[in-house]
Design a protein around this motif. Structure first.
Motif, PDB file in Angstrom:
ATOM      1  N   ALA A   1      88.794  47.365-114.180  1.00 21.25           N
ATOM      2  CA  ALA A   1      87.590  47.486-112.958  1.00 21.25           C
ATOM      3  C   ALA A   1      86.577  48.284-113.370  1.00 21.25           C
ATOM      4  N   SER A   2      86.745  49.239-114.357  1.00 22.26           N
ATOM      5  CA  SER A   2      85.455  50.103-114.402  1.00 22.26           C
ATOM      6  C   SER A   2      85.038  49.975-115.944  1.00 22.26           C
ATOM      7  N   ARG A   3      85.543  49.084-116.809  1.00 21.18           N
ATOM      8  CA  ARG A   3      85.476  49.103-118.057  1.00 21.18           C
ATOM      9  C   ARG A   3      83.901  48.472-118.393  1.00 21.18           C
ATOM     10  N   ALA A   4      83.479  47.697-117.562  1.00 18.66           N
ATOM     11  CA  ALA A   4      81.992  47.159-117.860  1.00 18.66           C
ATOM     12  C   ALA A   4      80.961  48.086-117.359  1.00 18.66           C
ATOM     13  N   SER A   5      81.330  48.881-116.427  1.00 21.26           N
ATOM     14  CA  SER A   5      80.466  49.687-116.047  1.00 21.26           C
ATOM     15  C   SER A   5      80.206  50.906-116.856  1.00 21.26           C
ATOM     16  N   ALA A   6      81.244  51.423-117.491  1.00 24.03           N
ATOM     17  CA  ALA A   6      81.178  52.235-118.612  1.00 24.03           C
ATOM     18  C   ALA A   6      80.507  52.051-119.958  1.00 24.03           C
ATOM     19  N   LEU A   7      80.514  50.723-120.327  1.00 22.88           N
ATOM     20  CA  LEU A   7      79.780  50.159-121.310  1.00 22.88           C
ATOM     21  C   LEU A   7      78.397  49.939-120.942  1.00 22.88           C
ATOM     22  N   LEU A   8      78.098  49.531-119.764  1.00 22.43           N
ATOM     23  CA  LEU A   8      76.686  49.551-119.372  1.00 22.43           C
ATOM     24  C   LEU A   8      75.767  50.841-119.279  1.00 22.43           C
ATOM     25  N   LEU A   9      76.905  51.776-118.590  1.00 25.09           N
ATOM     26  CA  LEU A   9      76.180  53.178-118.671  1.00 25.09           C
ATOM     27  C   LEU A   9      75.965  53.814-119.995  1.00 25.09           C
ATOM     28  N   ALA A  10      77.090  53.460-121.001  1.00 23.65           N
ATOM     29  CA  ALA A  10      76.688  54.026-122.400  1.00 23.65           C
ATOM     30  C   ALA A  10      75.666  53.145-122.897  1.00 23.65           C
ATOM     31  N   SER A  11      75.153  52.038-122.501  1.00 25.51           N
ATOM     32  CA  SER A  11      73.870  51.440-123.303  1.00 25.51           C
ATOM     33  C   SER A  11      72.784  52.058-122.817  1.00 25.51           C
ATOM     34  N   ARG A  12      72.728  52.536-121.557  1.00 25.49           N
ATOM     35  CA  ARG A  12      71.511  53.123-120.937  1.00 25.49           C
ATOM     36  C   ARG A  12      71.436  54.476-121.419  1.00 25.49           C
ATOM     37  N   PHE A  13      72.421  55.383-121.841  1.00 24.98           N
ATOM     38  CA  PHE A  13      72.583  56.514-122.729  1.00 24.98           C
ATOM     39  C   PHE A  13      72.075  56.351-124.038  1.00 24.98           C
ATOM     40  N   ALA A  14      72.450  55.187-124.835  1.00 29.09           N
ATOM     41  CA  ALA A  14      71.941  54.965-126.062  1.00 29.09           C
ATOM     42  C   ALA A  14      70.423  54.605-126.134  1.00 29.09           C
ATOM     43  N   GLU A  15      69.950  53.767-125.091  1.00 31.08           N
ATOM     44  CA  GLU A  15      68.428  53.419-124.900  1.00 31.08           C
ATOM     45  C   GLU A  15      67.719  54.594-124.937  1.00 31.08           C
ATOM     46  N   PHE A  16      68.064  55.700-123.990  1.00 29.25           N
ATOM     47  CA  PHE A  16      67.327  56.658-123.656  1.00 29.25           C
ATOM     48  C   PHE A  16      67.139  57.827-124.917  1.00 29.25           C
ATOM     49  N   THR A  17      68.479  57.677-125.564  1.00 31.56           N
ATOM     50  CA  THR A  17      68.364  58.429-126.983  1.00 31.56           C
ATOM     51  C   THR A  17      67.596  57.865-127.951  1.00 31.56           C
ATOM     52  N   GLY A  18      67.184  56.473-128.053  1.00 29.71           N
ATOM     53  CA  GLY A  18      66.365  55.922-128.869  1.00 29.71           C
ATOM     54  C   GLY A  18      64.932  56.276-128.518  1.00 29.71           C
ATOM     55  N   TRP A  19      64.740  56.540-127.124  1.00 32.74           N
ATOM     56  CA  TRP A  19      63.498  56.868-126.795  1.00 32.74           C
ATOM     57  C   TRP A  19      63.158  58.330-127.090  1.00 32.74           C
ATOM     58  N   MET A  20      63.951  59.174-127.073  1.00 27.95           N
ATOM     59  CA  MET A  20      63.906  60.525-127.431  1.00 27.95           C
ATOM     60  C   MET A  20      63.741  60.624-128.900  1.00 27.95           C
ATOM     61  N   ALA A  21      64.308  59.977-129.797  1.00 26.43           N
ATOM     62  CA  ALA A  21      64.332  59.744-131.152  1.00 26.43           C
ATOM     63  C   ALA A  21      62.857  59.498-131.721  1.00 26.43           C
TER      64      ALA A  21
END
Length: 415
Positions: free
Chosen positions: A166-186
């Protein structure tokens, strides 16, 4: 074949004479020294991209003069490098073990689902942290944030592999947003290679979480790298790939905005303005949906309007650009130091190019004071352009007073 430098001068003179302008009238209109323009026309001096852009716009040359001037080398740290083998930074096993089959059971609508954490307080905490880190990124050096962002991305992706369906998809989507922001900071830290890898990682995490659309936003992010590298054709090509009709209006709008910036780099005013109109319409439509967290900038209230000011400067229309950027920069929140610097230096450039040197220096002076707190490899590209623009006005006391602060910001960083 005659070199582009030798061809530029005679072509500029031909267009000026056809327009019925004396060299004096032309120099006044462009806010450029008459003697300098005379040497450019005779081939004794090379024209800068900024001068070519302004001449192009004023004489209606449709980008022809810009094409005769080689662009400066891309700023180190902002040009796209050849893509190497894809590497997973958060661990392929964690993502693959999470899978995407849960989406069928959940009945989620792909690409538009809201991230829901009601049943998982830990994920809710990470979601709050994402907003806090994004806000912190406006007032903190990217190199300080990067280790934390990388760790948090890995942790959330790892949680996804152990989470209930029930929460797996939400975790992956949130991780994707963290990764995208990490790319911007890089990218802000000057590491374009890492920026592109993290952006690709974000797309993979989102796809595993059931959102196939963030991969298209990755194209918009890649187009930002090519734009700062001065690659107009690459920017336009990448942005166009992210504008298919099945994509969310937010992504298509941001892609159209990036395409406009690519067209502006080469003085293609018609296609630039057309793309801006499309971006304005799509982003206005997206504002009605209110999806969270917002993809792309969250501090610019009207991205299309701000991009219009940005593009008008590149199109050689600094006065109009300054008017638009003045208005839009006043709408930026006070805490958004990184965003204020990004568009503020472009605003300063527009005023300097319009001959309003003291006003340009006043704007830049305030921004240079905050740059040590929010260093940015991408913003520095406009700081360098501003330094070149102001070098034409060395007799100005305001320019002389600003030089030490400009030099400090542009000095190579020492570890």
């Amino acid at each position: 074949m005659m070199s582009t430098t030798l061809r530029f001068g005679p072509e500029l003179r031909r267009l000026r004479v056809e327009a019925g302008l004396t060299l004096t009238e032309f120099s006044v209109a462009l806010n450029y020294d008459k003697g300098h323009l005379s040497k450019v026309e005779r081939g004794e001096r090379s024209a800068s991209p900024e001068l070519a852009r302004r001449c192009d716009a004023f004489l209606g040359a449709d980008g022809e003069l810009q094409r005769l001037v080689a662009r400066p080398e891309a700023d180190s740290g902002t040009a796209e490098s050849p893509a190497g083998p894809s590497r997973w930074l958060v661990g392929r096993r964690a993502v693959l073990s999470a899978g995407t089959g849960v989406l069928i059971d959940l009945g989620l609508k792909l690409g538009s689902q809201a991230l829901s954490y009601a049943d998982d307080p830990l994920l809710g905490s990470y979601r709050t942290q994402f907003d806090q880190l994004r806000k912190l990124g406006q007032s903190t050096a990217p190199k300080i944030l990067l280790p934390l962002l990388e760790t948090q991305t890995r942790m959330i992706a790892g949680l996804a592999s152990d989470a209930r369906s029930a929460s797996r998809a939400s975790a992956l989507l949130l991780a994707s947003r963290f990764a995208e922001f990490t790319g911007w900071m890089a990218q802000e830290a000057g590491d374009s290679d890492a920026a592109l890898v993290w952006t690709g990682e974000a797309a993979e995490l989102a796809r595993a979480g059931g959102d196939p659309h963030l991969g298209s936003y990755a194209l918009v992010r890649r187009a930002l790298v090519t734009m700062y590298g001065g690659d107009a054709a690459g920017t336009v090509a990448l942005a166009r790939r992210a504008q298919s009709n099945e994509l969310p209006s937010r992504i298509r709008g941001l892609a159209a905005q990036r395409e406009a910036q690519g067209h502006a780099l080469v003085g293609n005013e018609v296609d630039c303005l057309r793309s801006l109109d499309r971006a304005r319409e799509l982003l206005a439509d997206d504002a009605l949906n209110g999806a969270e967290p917002v993809i792309g900038t969250s501090h610019v209230s009207d991205p299309a309007a701000m991009s219009t000011g940005w593009c008008l400067y590149d199109l050689g229309r600094p006065k109009v650009a300054a008017e638009v950027l003045d208005r839009e920069c006043r709408r930026l929140p006070p805490h958004a130091l990184r965003t204020r610097a990004r568009y503020g230096f472009r605003r300063s450039l527009a005023h300097a190019a319009s001959g309003e040197v003291e006003h340009a220096c006043a704007i830049a002076g305030e921004l240079l004071g905050v740059m040590p707190a929010v260093p940015s490899a991408t913003v520095n590209s406009d700081v360098r352009r501003l330094a070149r623009e102001l070098s034409r006005f060395r007799s100005s006391r305001a320019v002389r007073d600003l030089q030490p602060a400009l030099a400090r910001v542009l000095a190579p960083a020492h570890s």
